[in-house]
Write a protein that holds these residues in place. Structure first.
Motif, short mmCIF file in Angstrom:
data_model
loop_
_atom_site.label_atom_id
_atom_site.label_comp_id
_atom_site.label_asym_id
_atom_site.label_seq_id
_atom_site.Cartn_x
_atom_site.Cartn_y
_atom_site.Cartn_z
N MET A 1 29.12 -2.17 -4.59
CA MET A 1 28.48 -1.79 -3.37
C MET A 1 27.34 -0.80 -3.60
N LYS A 2 26.23 -0.93 -2.84
CA LYS A 2 25.21 -0.23 -2.85
C LYS A 2 24.76 0.61 -1.53
N PHE A 3 24.42 1.90 -1.62
CA PHE A 3 24.38 2.60 -0.59
C PHE A 3 22.87 3.32 -0.66
N SER A 4 22.24 3.44 0.54
CA SER A 4 20.97 4.38 0.67
C SER A 4 21.44 5.64 1.19
N GLY A 7 17.86 7.37 2.69
CA GLY A 7 16.39 6.63 2.27
C GLY A 7 15.81 7.68 1.12
N ARG A 8 16.85 8.47 0.43
CA ARG A 8 16.15 9.54 -0.61
C ARG A 8 16.55 8.75 -1.85
N PHE A 9 17.62 8.32 -2.38
CA PHE A 9 18.10 7.64 -3.28
C PHE A 9 19.42 6.75 -3.13
N HIS A 10 19.60 5.62 -4.03
CA HIS A 10 20.60 5.04 -4.08
C HIS A 10 21.91 4.93 -4.83
N ILE A 11 22.87 4.82 -4.44
CA ILE A 11 24.16 4.92 -5.30
C ILE A 11 24.84 3.59 -5.30
N ASP A 12 25.28 3.24 -6.59
CA ASP A 12 25.73 1.95 -6.72
C ASP A 12 27.51 2.20 -6.74
N VAL A 13 28.40 1.86 -6.02
CA VAL A 13 29.97 2.26 -6.26
C VAL A 13 30.47 0.96 -6.62
N LEU A 51 30.46 9.35 1.24
CA LEU A 51 29.42 9.80 0.32
C LEU A 51 28.57 10.49 1.52
N ASP A 52 28.79 10.45 2.71
CA ASP A 52 27.90 11.22 3.84
C ASP A 52 28.66 12.64 3.71
N ASP A 53 29.92 12.68 3.71
CA ASP A 53 30.57 13.99 3.65
C ASP A 53 29.98 14.87 2.24
N GLU A 66 23.57 4.42 4.41
CA GLU A 66 23.45 3.25 4.98
C GLU A 66 24.04 2.29 3.79
N GLN A 67 25.10 1.35 3.88
CA GLN A 67 25.17 0.28 3.00
C GLN A 67 24.23 -0.62 2.77
N LEU A 68 23.75 -1.20 1.55
CA LEU A 68 22.52 -1.95 1.61
C LEU A 68 23.26 -3.36 0.96
#
Length: 70
Positions: A1-4, A7-13, A51-53, A66-68
């Motif tokens: 899963m990929k998350f923005s 809008g600053r960077f992306h995290i792939d989980v 991730l928001d926390d 945001e989940q991309l």
């Protein structure tokens, strides 16, 4: 899963060996985020909230994780 992340960077989980593993994605490169520990029993549907926390200090007014990609 990929998350923005706001809008600053992306995290792939990804799920690897019964654990969640996070990678930072930028410029076609993936780097493991060793300091980000996601509880292994956390459901996939709760990753964005988690991730928001963790990254809330990066948020501007009205921004959210945001989940991309699923």
């Amino acid at each position: 899963m990929k998350f923005s992340i706001y809008g600053r960077f992306h995290i792939d989980v990804r799920r690897e060996d019964e654990a969640w593993v996070a990678y930072r994605s930028e410029s076609g490169k993936r780097t493991k985020v060793e300091e980000l520990i996601i509880p292994p029993d956390l459901g996939a549907q709760d990753i964005a909230i988690y991730l928001d926390d963790i990254f809330h200090e990066y948020a501007g007014f009205g921004q959210q994780v945001e989940q991309l990609e699923r």
